[in-house]
Design an enzyme around this catalytic site. Structure first.
Site, PDB file in Angstrom:
ATOM      1  N   ASN A 186       0.845  -1.192   0.000  1.00 41.67           N
ATOM      2  CA  ASN A 186       0.000   0.000   0.000  1.00 41.67           C
ATOM      3  C   ASN A 186       0.880   1.242   0.000  1.00 41.67           C
ATOM      4  O   ASN A 186       2.111   1.149  -0.043  1.00 41.67           O
ATOM      5  CB  ASN A 186      -0.954  -0.012   1.211  1.00 41.67           C
ATOM      6  CG  ASN A 186      -0.197  -0.118   2.522  1.00 41.67           C
ATOM      7  OD1 ASN A 186       0.571   0.768   2.881  1.00 41.67           O
ATOM      8  ND2 ASN A 186      -0.407  -1.220   3.243  1.00 41.67           N
ATOM      9  N   ASP A 194      -4.277  -6.569   4.686  1.00 40.56           N
ATOM     10  CA  ASP A 194      -5.391  -7.390   5.173  1.00 40.56           C
ATOM     11  C   ASP A 194      -5.396  -8.776   4.535  1.00 40.56           C
ATOM     12  O   ASP A 194      -5.947  -9.718   5.093  1.00 40.56           O
ATOM     13  CB  ASP A 194      -6.724  -6.708   4.866  1.00 40.56           C
ATOM     14  CG  ASP A 194      -6.894  -5.410   5.642  1.00 40.56           C
ATOM     15  OD1 ASP A 194      -6.477  -5.361   6.807  1.00 40.56           O
ATOM     16  OD2 ASP A 194      -7.435  -4.442   5.069  1.00 40.56           O
ATOM     17  N   LYS A 203       9.630 -16.148 -11.002  1.00 39.68           N
ATOM     18  CA  LYS A 203       8.871 -15.049 -11.572  1.00 39.68           C
ATOM     19  C   LYS A 203       7.748 -15.559 -12.481  1.00 39.68           C
ATOM     20  O   LYS A 203       7.975 -16.403 -13.351  1.00 39.68           O
ATOM     21  CB  LYS A 203       9.804 -14.135 -12.366  1.00 39.68           C
ATOM     22  CG  LYS A 203       9.087 -12.940 -12.977  1.00 39.68           C
ATOM     23  CD  LYS A 203      10.035 -12.079 -13.789  1.00 39.68           C
ATOM     24  CE  LYS A 203       9.278 -10.941 -14.469  1.00 39.68           C
ATOM     25  NZ  LYS A 203      10.176 -10.111 -15.309  1.00 39.68           N
ATOM     26  N   LYS A 224     -14.361   0.490  15.264  1.00 43.62           N
ATOM     27  CA  LYS A 224     -13.066  -0.188  15.382  1.00 43.62           C
ATOM     28  C   LYS A 224     -12.498  -0.036  16.786  1.00 43.62           C
ATOM     29  O   LYS A 224     -11.939  -0.986  17.353  1.00 43.62           O
ATOM     30  CB  LYS A 224     -12.098   0.386  14.353  1.00 43.62           C
ATOM     31  CG  LYS A 224     -10.741  -0.307  14.288  1.00 43.62           C
ATOM     32  CD  LYS A 224      -9.903   0.276  13.150  1.00 43.62           C
ATOM     33  CE  LYS A 224      -8.541  -0.410  13.047  1.00 43.62           C
ATOM     34  NZ  LYS A 224      -7.724   0.159  11.931  1.00 43.62           N
ATOM     35  N   LYS A 271     -11.997  -3.587  18.803  1.00 45.73           N
ATOM     36  CA  LYS A 271     -10.622  -4.050  19.023  1.00 45.73           C
ATOM     37  C   LYS A 271     -10.054  -3.612  20.366  1.00 45.73           C
ATOM     38  O   LYS A 271      -8.852  -3.715  20.603  1.00 45.73           O
ATOM     39  CB  LYS A 271      -9.749  -3.579  17.866  1.00 45.73           C
ATOM     40  CG  LYS A 271     -10.253  -4.149  16.534  1.00 45.73           C
ATOM     41  CD  LYS A 271      -9.341  -3.906  15.369  1.00 45.73           C
ATOM     42  CE  LYS A 271      -9.917  -4.548  14.109  1.00 45.73           C
ATOM     43  NZ  LYS A 271      -9.056  -4.370  12.928  1.00 45.73           N
TER      44      LYS A 271
END
Length: 399
Positions: free
Chosen positions: A208, A277, A287, A335, A339
Protein backbone atom coordinates in the site's frame (compact mmCIF):
# COMPACT_ATOMS: atom_id res chain seq x y z
CA UNK A 1 -1.03 29.72 30.50
CA UNK A 2 -0.84 32.02 33.54
CA UNK A 3 2.61 33.62 33.65
CA UNK A 4 3.94 31.69 30.64
CA UNK A 5 6.34 33.84 28.64
CA UNK A 6 5.58 33.88 24.92
CA UNK A 7 7.52 35.95 22.40
CA UNK A 8 5.60 36.54 19.18
CA UNK A 9 7.59 37.43 16.06
CA UNK A 10 5.52 39.26 13.44
CA UNK A 11 6.86 39.31 9.87
CA UNK A 12 5.71 41.46 6.95
CA UNK A 13 2.64 39.81 5.50
CA UNK A 14 -1.03 40.77 5.25
CA UNK A 15 -1.84 38.06 7.83
CA UNK A 16 -0.17 40.31 10.43
CA UNK A 17 -3.61 41.74 11.14
CA UNK A 18 -4.77 38.31 12.37
CA UNK A 19 -1.87 38.13 14.81
CA UNK A 20 -3.42 40.99 16.79
CA UNK A 21 -6.24 38.64 17.75
CA UNK A 22 -3.75 35.90 18.59
CA UNK A 23 -1.76 38.19 20.91
CA UNK A 24 -4.98 39.36 22.54
CA UNK A 25 -6.06 35.77 23.22
CA UNK A 26 -2.70 34.90 24.78
CA UNK A 27 -2.82 37.95 27.03
CA UNK A 28 -6.41 37.20 28.08
CA UNK A 29 -5.35 33.68 29.09
CA UNK A 30 -2.69 35.09 31.40
CA UNK A 31 0.43 34.77 29.27
CA UNK A 32 3.23 37.33 29.44
CA UNK A 33 3.45 38.29 25.75
CA UNK A 34 6.30 40.20 24.14
CA UNK A 35 6.16 41.14 20.46
CA UNK A 36 8.99 41.64 17.98
CA UNK A 37 8.09 43.12 14.58
CA UNK A 38 10.08 43.37 11.38
CA UNK A 39 10.15 46.73 9.62
CA UNK A 40 7.93 45.27 6.91
CA UNK A 41 5.37 44.14 9.49
CA UNK A 42 4.92 47.73 10.66
CA UNK A 43 3.59 48.56 7.17
CA UNK A 44 0.55 46.38 7.91
CA UNK A 45 -0.03 46.88 11.66
CA UNK A 46 1.42 49.53 13.95
CA UNK A 47 3.58 48.64 16.96
CA UNK A 48 1.09 50.58 19.09
CA UNK A 49 -1.57 47.95 18.32
CA UNK A 50 0.55 45.14 19.74
CA UNK A 51 1.78 47.27 22.62
CA UNK A 52 -1.84 47.95 23.62
CA UNK A 53 -2.86 44.28 23.36
CA UNK A 54 0.22 42.81 25.05
CA UNK A 55 0.76 45.65 27.55
CA UNK A 56 4.48 45.43 26.79
CA UNK A 57 6.92 47.42 24.69
CA UNK A 58 7.19 46.20 21.09
CA UNK A 59 10.69 45.63 19.71
CA UNK A 60 11.45 46.63 16.12
CA UNK A 61 14.97 48.06 15.93
CA UNK A 62 17.96 46.00 17.05
CA UNK A 63 19.73 49.14 18.15
CA UNK A 64 16.85 50.71 20.06
CA UNK A 65 18.19 49.85 23.51
CA UNK A 66 15.71 51.30 25.99
CA UNK A 67 17.16 49.58 29.07
CA UNK A 68 20.92 50.06 29.47
CA UNK A 69 21.13 47.21 31.99
CA UNK A 70 20.45 44.56 29.32
CA UNK A 71 21.05 43.83 25.64
CA UNK A 72 17.51 43.80 24.26
CA UNK A 73 17.67 40.86 21.84
CA UNK A 74 19.50 38.66 24.36
CA UNK A 75 17.10 39.62 27.12
CA UNK A 76 14.10 38.71 24.93
CA UNK A 77 15.76 35.48 23.80
CA UNK A 78 16.33 34.46 27.41
CA UNK A 79 12.86 35.62 28.44
CA UNK A 80 10.92 33.22 26.22
CA UNK A 81 9.36 29.95 27.27
CA UNK A 82 8.11 29.73 23.68
CA UNK A 83 8.63 31.63 20.42
CA UNK A 84 5.84 31.91 17.83
CA UNK A 85 6.56 33.33 14.37
CA UNK A 86 3.30 34.51 12.79
CA UNK A 87 2.88 35.25 10.01
CA UNK A 88 5.97 33.41 8.80
CA UNK A 89 6.59 34.75 5.31
CA UNK A 90 8.75 33.03 2.70
CA UNK A 91 11.43 35.61 3.46
CA UNK A 92 11.59 35.05 7.23
CA UNK A 93 11.45 31.27 6.72
CA UNK A 94 14.47 31.50 4.38
CA UNK A 95 16.37 33.61 6.90
CA UNK A 96 15.60 31.20 9.74
CA UNK A 97 16.54 28.16 7.62
CA UNK A 98 19.94 29.62 6.78
CA UNK A 99 20.79 31.31 10.07
CA UNK A 100 20.66 34.92 8.89
CA UNK A 101 20.44 37.64 11.53
CA UNK A 102 19.91 41.02 9.91
CA UNK A 103 17.15 42.47 12.08
CA UNK A 104 15.77 42.36 15.61
CA UNK A 105 13.60 39.29 15.03
CA UNK A 106 16.16 37.03 13.34
CA UNK A 107 18.91 38.11 15.75
CA UNK A 108 16.76 37.21 18.74
CA UNK A 109 15.76 33.88 17.18
CA UNK A 110 19.39 32.84 16.79
CA UNK A 111 20.02 33.62 20.45
CA UNK A 112 17.03 31.84 21.99
CA UNK A 113 17.03 28.36 23.48
CA UNK A 114 13.23 28.25 23.60
CA UNK A 115 11.10 26.02 21.34
CA UNK A 116 9.88 27.78 18.19
CA UNK A 117 6.51 27.46 16.48
CA UNK A 118 6.21 28.73 12.91
CA UNK A 119 2.90 29.65 11.24
CA UNK A 120 3.55 30.10 7.48
CA UNK A 121 1.41 32.50 5.45
CA UNK A 122 1.91 33.32 1.78
CA UNK A 123 0.58 32.95 -1.76
CA UNK A 124 -0.21 29.35 -2.74
CA UNK A 125 2.45 29.31 -5.49
CA UNK A 126 5.05 30.69 -3.11
CA UNK A 127 4.11 28.06 -0.56
CA UNK A 128 4.44 25.28 -3.14
CA UNK A 129 7.76 26.57 -4.45
CA UNK A 130 10.38 23.80 -3.98
CA UNK A 131 12.83 26.24 -2.38
CA UNK A 132 10.27 27.29 0.23
CA UNK A 133 9.37 23.66 0.90
CA UNK A 134 13.07 22.82 1.29
CA UNK A 135 13.51 25.68 3.75
CA UNK A 136 10.54 24.47 5.80
CA UNK A 137 12.01 20.97 5.84
CA UNK A 138 15.26 22.43 7.18
CA UNK A 139 13.30 24.07 9.99
CA UNK A 140 11.51 20.82 10.82
CA UNK A 141 14.81 18.97 10.94
CA UNK A 142 16.16 21.65 13.27
CA UNK A 143 13.28 21.02 15.65
CA UNK A 144 11.01 23.93 14.76
CA UNK A 145 7.30 23.17 14.98
CA UNK A 146 5.40 24.18 11.86
CA UNK A 147 1.70 24.93 12.05
CA UNK A 148 0.58 24.20 8.51
CA UNK A 149 -1.43 26.94 6.75
CA UNK A 150 -5.02 26.35 5.76
CA UNK A 151 -6.55 26.37 2.28
CA UNK A 152 -9.04 28.89 0.96
CA UNK A 153 -9.36 32.38 -0.46
CA UNK A 154 -6.07 34.25 -0.12
CA UNK A 155 -5.59 38.01 0.11
CA UNK A 156 -3.92 38.04 -3.31
CA UNK A 157 -7.06 36.63 -4.93
CA UNK A 158 -5.84 33.07 -5.41
CA UNK A 159 -7.51 30.05 -3.82
CA UNK A 160 -5.25 27.42 -2.30
CA UNK A 161 -3.02 26.55 0.64
CA UNK A 162 -1.18 29.44 2.25
CA UNK A 163 -3.67 31.06 4.61
CA UNK A 164 -2.24 31.42 8.10
CA UNK A 165 -3.95 29.35 10.77
CA UNK A 166 -6.72 31.20 12.58
CA UNK A 167 -5.86 33.05 15.85
CA UNK A 168 -7.95 30.75 18.05
CA UNK A 169 -6.21 27.67 16.64
CA UNK A 170 -2.80 29.24 17.14
CA UNK A 171 -3.73 30.04 20.75
CA UNK A 172 -4.96 26.46 21.22
CA UNK A 173 -1.64 25.14 19.87
CA UNK A 174 0.26 27.30 22.36
CA UNK A 175 -2.00 26.19 25.19
CA UNK A 176 -1.49 22.55 24.20
CA UNK A 177 2.28 23.10 24.18
CA UNK A 178 2.21 24.23 27.80
CA UNK A 179 -0.07 21.33 28.75
CA UNK A 180 2.38 18.76 27.46
CA UNK A 181 3.36 15.97 29.81
CA UNK A 182 6.96 16.86 30.67
CA UNK A 183 8.37 13.39 31.10
CA UNK A 184 7.66 9.83 29.96
CA UNK A 185 10.83 8.39 31.45
CA UNK A 186 10.38 4.77 32.47
CA UNK A 187 7.52 4.21 30.02
CA UNK A 188 7.99 1.70 27.21
CA UNK A 189 6.40 2.46 23.84
CA UNK A 190 5.89 -0.12 21.12
CA UNK A 191 5.16 1.65 17.83
CA UNK A 192 4.42 0.02 14.48
CA UNK A 193 4.92 1.94 11.24
CA UNK A 194 4.98 1.69 7.48
CA UNK A 195 3.45 -0.81 5.05
CA UNK A 196 3.93 -4.54 4.74
CA UNK A 197 4.79 -6.40 1.54
CA UNK A 198 3.10 -9.70 0.73
CA UNK A 199 5.01 -11.61 -2.00
CA UNK A 200 3.32 -12.73 -5.20
CA UNK A 201 6.55 -14.07 -6.66
CA UNK A 202 10.25 -13.22 -6.08
CA UNK A 203 9.93 -9.83 -7.82
CA UNK A 204 6.33 -8.72 -7.14
CA UNK A 205 4.33 -8.07 -4.00
CA UNK A 206 1.08 -6.61 -2.67
CA UNK A 207 1.48 -3.46 -0.59
CA UNK A 208 0.00 0.00 0.00
CA UNK A 209 0.98 3.66 -0.14
CA UNK A 210 2.01 4.09 3.51
CA UNK A 211 5.34 5.92 3.87
CA UNK A 212 5.77 5.27 7.60
CA UNK A 213 6.11 9.00 8.32
CA UNK A 214 3.30 9.10 10.89
CA UNK A 215 4.64 6.16 12.89
CA UNK A 216 8.20 7.44 12.80
CA UNK A 217 6.96 10.83 14.01
CA UNK A 218 5.17 9.16 16.94
CA UNK A 219 8.30 7.21 17.84
CA UNK A 220 10.38 10.40 17.68
CA UNK A 221 7.89 12.36 19.82
CA UNK A 222 7.75 9.65 22.49
CA UNK A 223 11.53 9.34 22.62
CA UNK A 224 11.89 13.11 22.96
CA UNK A 225 9.84 12.87 26.17
CA UNK A 226 12.13 10.23 27.64
CA UNK A 227 10.23 7.06 26.71
CA UNK A 228 12.02 3.83 25.81
CA UNK A 229 10.76 3.28 22.26
CA UNK A 230 10.76 0.16 20.10
CA UNK A 231 9.77 0.86 16.49
CA UNK A 232 8.60 -2.14 14.46
CA UNK A 233 8.83 -0.92 10.89
CA UNK A 234 7.78 -2.23 7.53
CA UNK A 235 9.85 -1.27 4.47
CA UNK A 236 10.44 2.51 4.31
CA UNK A 237 13.16 4.91 3.21
CA UNK A 238 13.17 6.66 6.60
CA UNK A 239 16.01 6.67 9.12
CA UNK A 240 15.31 5.58 12.69
CA UNK A 241 14.77 8.59 14.98
CA UNK A 242 17.50 9.33 17.51
CA UNK A 243 17.23 7.17 20.62
CA UNK A 244 14.74 4.75 19.05
CA UNK A 245 15.41 1.03 18.68
CA UNK A 246 14.10 -0.22 15.34
CA UNK A 247 13.20 -3.75 14.24
CA UNK A 248 12.66 -4.06 10.49
CA UNK A 249 10.09 -6.49 9.11
CA UNK A 250 8.61 -7.08 5.67
CA UNK A 251 5.40 -9.13 5.82
CA UNK A 252 2.29 -8.93 7.96
CA UNK A 253 3.19 -12.23 9.61
CA UNK A 254 6.65 -10.97 10.54
CA UNK A 255 5.13 -7.83 12.04
CA UNK A 256 2.59 -9.91 13.95
CA UNK A 257 5.22 -12.22 15.43
CA UNK A 258 7.44 -9.31 16.45
CA UNK A 259 4.64 -7.29 18.05
CA UNK A 260 3.19 -10.23 19.97
CA UNK A 261 6.67 -11.15 21.19
CA UNK A 262 7.30 -7.63 22.50
CA UNK A 263 3.90 -6.42 23.71
CA UNK A 264 4.09 -7.83 27.25
CA UNK A 265 7.01 -5.46 27.99
CA UNK A 266 5.21 -2.39 26.65
CA UNK A 267 3.29 0.23 28.62
CA UNK A 268 1.93 1.87 25.46
CA UNK A 269 1.25 0.31 22.05
CA UNK A 270 0.70 2.67 19.12
CA UNK A 271 -0.25 0.82 15.96
CA UNK A 272 0.17 3.17 12.99
CA UNK A 273 1.36 0.53 10.50
CA UNK A 274 -0.78 -0.08 7.41
CA UNK A 275 -0.70 -3.87 7.55
CA UNK A 276 -1.97 -5.85 4.56
CA UNK A 277 -5.39 -7.39 5.17
CA UNK A 278 -4.78 -10.16 2.60
CA UNK A 279 -1.81 -12.06 1.17
CA UNK A 280 -1.40 -14.49 -1.75
CA UNK A 281 -2.15 -18.07 -0.75
CA UNK A 282 0.61 -19.63 -2.85
CA UNK A 283 3.42 -17.21 -3.75
CA UNK A 284 5.28 -18.44 -6.81
CA UNK A 285 8.86 -19.61 -6.30
CA UNK A 286 9.96 -18.10 -9.62
CA UNK A 287 8.87 -15.05 -11.57
CA UNK A 288 5.40 -15.42 -13.07
CA UNK A 289 5.56 -14.95 -16.84
CA UNK A 290 3.04 -12.90 -18.76
CA UNK A 291 1.20 -15.60 -20.72
CA UNK A 292 -2.57 -15.48 -20.25
CA UNK A 293 -4.83 -12.51 -20.92
CA UNK A 294 -6.13 -12.66 -17.33
CA UNK A 295 -4.66 -14.01 -14.12
CA UNK A 296 -6.51 -14.99 -10.95
CA UNK A 297 -4.70 -14.41 -7.67
CA UNK A 298 -6.10 -16.26 -4.67
CA UNK A 299 -5.78 -14.35 -1.40
CA UNK A 300 -6.19 -15.25 2.25
CA UNK A 301 -6.66 -13.07 5.31
CA UNK A 302 -3.66 -12.06 7.36
CA UNK A 303 -3.77 -12.11 11.15
CA UNK A 304 -5.50 -9.01 12.54
CA UNK A 305 -2.72 -7.67 14.77
CA UNK A 306 -4.88 -4.99 16.41
CA UNK A 307 -7.58 -7.51 17.28
CA UNK A 308 -5.05 -9.83 18.92
CA UNK A 309 -3.51 -6.94 20.88
CA UNK A 310 -6.96 -5.89 22.08
CA UNK A 311 -7.74 -9.39 23.34
CA UNK A 312 -4.35 -10.00 24.97
CA UNK A 313 -3.55 -6.63 26.49
CA UNK A 314 -3.51 -6.36 30.26
CA UNK A 315 -1.98 -3.13 31.54
CA UNK A 316 -1.09 -1.66 28.14
CA UNK A 317 -2.53 1.59 26.82
CA UNK A 318 -3.50 0.77 23.23
CA UNK A 319 -3.74 3.38 20.44
CA UNK A 320 -4.86 2.46 16.94
CA UNK A 321 -5.17 4.30 13.63
CA UNK A 322 -7.98 4.21 11.10
CA UNK A 323 -7.45 5.41 7.53
CA UNK A 324 -10.89 5.82 5.96
CA UNK A 325 -12.42 7.37 2.84
CA UNK A 326 -16.02 7.81 4.07
CA UNK A 327 -18.09 7.64 7.29
CA UNK A 328 -14.88 8.21 9.23
CA UNK A 329 -16.43 8.76 12.66
CA UNK A 330 -18.70 5.69 12.43
CA UNK A 331 -16.02 3.27 11.25
CA UNK A 332 -13.38 4.60 13.64
CA UNK A 333 -15.58 4.34 16.73
CA UNK A 334 -16.71 0.85 15.75
CA UNK A 335 -13.07 -0.19 15.38
CA UNK A 336 -12.19 1.39 18.74
CA UNK A 337 -14.84 -0.70 20.49
CA UNK A 338 -14.38 -3.92 18.51
CA UNK A 339 -10.62 -4.05 19.02
CA UNK A 340 -10.58 -2.85 22.64
CA UNK A 341 -8.48 0.26 21.99
CA UNK A 342 -8.07 3.12 24.41
CA UNK A 343 -7.71 5.73 21.67
CA UNK A 344 -8.16 5.67 17.91
CA UNK A 345 -6.72 8.25 15.52
CA UNK A 346 -8.79 8.55 12.36
CA UNK A 347 -8.33 10.44 9.12
CA UNK A 348 -10.06 10.69 5.78
CA UNK A 349 -7.25 9.79 3.39
CA UNK A 350 -9.25 11.08 0.43
CA UNK A 351 -8.88 14.66 1.70
CA UNK A 352 -5.96 16.74 0.39
CA UNK A 353 -3.33 17.03 3.09
CA UNK A 354 -4.48 13.94 4.98
CA UNK A 355 -3.48 11.05 2.76
CA UNK A 356 -0.58 8.66 2.53
CA UNK A 357 3.01 9.66 1.86
CA UNK A 358 2.61 13.39 2.63
CA UNK A 359 4.11 15.41 5.46
CA UNK A 360 0.76 16.63 6.83
CA UNK A 361 -2.34 15.05 8.31
CA UNK A 362 -5.86 15.97 9.44
CA UNK A 363 -7.01 13.78 12.33
CA UNK A 364 -9.65 13.26 14.95
CA UNK A 365 -8.96 11.17 18.04
CA UNK A 366 -11.72 9.27 19.82
CA UNK A 367 -11.86 7.42 23.11
CA UNK A 368 -14.72 5.36 24.54
CA UNK A 369 -16.50 8.52 25.70
CA UNK A 370 -16.35 10.36 22.37
CA UNK A 371 -14.10 12.84 20.63
CA UNK A 372 -10.89 13.49 22.56
CA UNK A 373 -8.89 15.64 20.14
CA UNK A 374 -9.39 17.16 16.69
CA UNK A 375 -6.58 18.70 14.66
CA UNK A 376 -6.80 20.72 11.45
CA UNK A 377 -4.23 20.13 8.72
CA UNK A 378 -0.85 20.21 10.36
CA UNK A 379 2.48 18.44 10.09
CA UNK A 380 2.66 14.78 11.04
CA UNK A 381 5.29 15.74 13.60
CA UNK A 382 2.83 18.13 15.23
CA UNK A 383 0.10 15.46 15.16
CA UNK A 384 2.53 13.03 16.80
CA UNK A 385 3.54 15.57 19.44
CA UNK A 386 -0.10 16.28 20.33
CA UNK A 387 -0.97 12.57 20.36
CA UNK A 388 1.96 11.70 22.63
CA UNK A 389 0.96 14.57 24.93
CA UNK A 390 -2.59 13.15 25.09
CA UNK A 391 -1.25 9.67 25.83
CA UNK A 392 0.92 11.14 28.58
CA UNK A 393 -2.09 12.86 30.13
CA UNK A 394 -4.04 9.59 30.16
CA UNK A 395 -1.12 7.66 31.64
CA UNK A 396 -0.95 10.21 34.44
CA UNK A 397 -4.67 10.00 35.08
CA UNK A 398 -5.66 13.37 33.57
CA UNK A 399 -8.53 13.89 31.12
Amino acid sequence: MEGKRVVVGVAGGIAAFKVAGFVSQLAQRGADVRVIMTRSATQFVTPLTFQTLSRNHVAVDTFDEKDPSVVSHIDLADHADLFVIAPATANIIAKMAHGLADDMLTTTLLATQAPVMVAPAMNVHMYQNPVVQENMDRLRQAGYRLIEPGSGQLACGYVGQGRMEEPENLAAAVEAFFRETPDLSGKRFLVTAGPTREPIDPVRYLSNRSSGKMGYAVAEAAASKGADVLLVSGPTELSAPAGVRRVEVTTAEQMYQTVIGEMDEADVIVKTAAVADYRPVNPAESKIKKNEENMVLELEKTTDIAEVIGKRKKHQFFVGFAAETDRVAKYAQEKLSRKNMDLIVANDVSRPGAGFDGDTNIVTVWDKEGEALSLPQTSKREVARRLVALIGERLHGHR
